[in-house]
Design an enzyme around this catalytic site. Sequence first.
Site, short mmCIF file in Angstrom:
data_model
loop_
_atom_site.label_atom_id
_atom_site.label_comp_id
_atom_site.label_asym_id
_atom_site.label_seq_id
_atom_site.Cartn_x
_atom_site.Cartn_y
_atom_site.Cartn_z
N LYS A 1 47.02 35.31 42.79
CA LYS A 1 46.89 36.76 42.85
C LYS A 1 47.32 37.31 44.21
CE LYS A 1 45.49 37.50 38.67
NZ LYS A 1 46.42 38.14 37.70
N TYR B 1 43.58 30.52 41.34
CA TYR B 1 43.70 31.88 40.85
C TYR B 1 43.81 32.88 42.00
CZ TYR B 1 42.27 36.10 38.22
OH TYR B 1 42.20 37.35 37.66
#
Length: 309
Positions: A168, A164
């Site tokens: 990002k 994640y």
Amino acid sequence: MSVDVTLEGRTAVVTGAGAGLGRSEALALARRGANVVVNDVGPGAGDVAAEIEVLGRRAVAVTGDVGEWSTGGLLVRTAVEAFGGLDIVVNNAGVLRDRMLFNLTESDWDEVVRVHLKGHAAVSRAAAAHWRAASKAAGGPVYGRVVNTSSEAFLFGSPGQPNYAAAKAGITALTLATAQGLARYGVRANAICPRARTAMTAGVFGESAPAGGPDPLDPDRVGTFVSYLASPAADGINGQVFVVYGDMVALLAPPTVERRFTAAGGAFSVEELDGLLTPYFGGRGPQETFAAHDVALLDATGAGSAPSS
């Protein structure tokens, strides 16, 4: 309503808008006057489209996976066919597969990067092609706004979210490339790192707001900022990254050079590097890294950090 902040007559695409943060963003844009193409993988897209129509605005639901490259084109075509154009893209869709790096599987990595980073790229690419063609046809800049959803996870290097956090970070870089590559056509692109109380974050923030006052993590607070970034008033804002939650919008500064090391003879030897870098890093604490831990000091909600989309 000021002309500079109204979205009257504008058309927006919002991904991951069937619930949570994306729903709040879609509704916020509609309240400011926008028509909305509501995207999600499930039936929530239709529910949110119906909510928007209750507000007296127009909406179309498109069920589809933004991790499939063709979905980006589908969403842009739907906006043009249903409402005559495209003005705003809010990339929000995402999933979580939280694991420590030593437990991370290939599918954990691929799915998170596919939905978050590839999903942002698929919609952004289709919108970029549309705006470039429109600008050439018009003989000048057109109206375009992109709001991408990054996260404080990339700033901190969240240890339980390597997939994640990496996705990002990639979204932030994609935002900068979009801002620089499309500015000549009239497009403005920015990224937000939001915190919001949603189903995705219930395990961290709790399912309900604290009693005795407004919820500082209400996703509608983020939606308000997104609707501002989508407006004509934000024309001077491009290629920026904001942390958004509670009563705060924080503009992040770009990385700075802490220290430059220069070889005495034009090229380093290992011994010279040892003589310069080893004492410089001697005694440095384990938290003194590239990670932007100071951003956590902004938190006045007491909720701590967690992914919001």
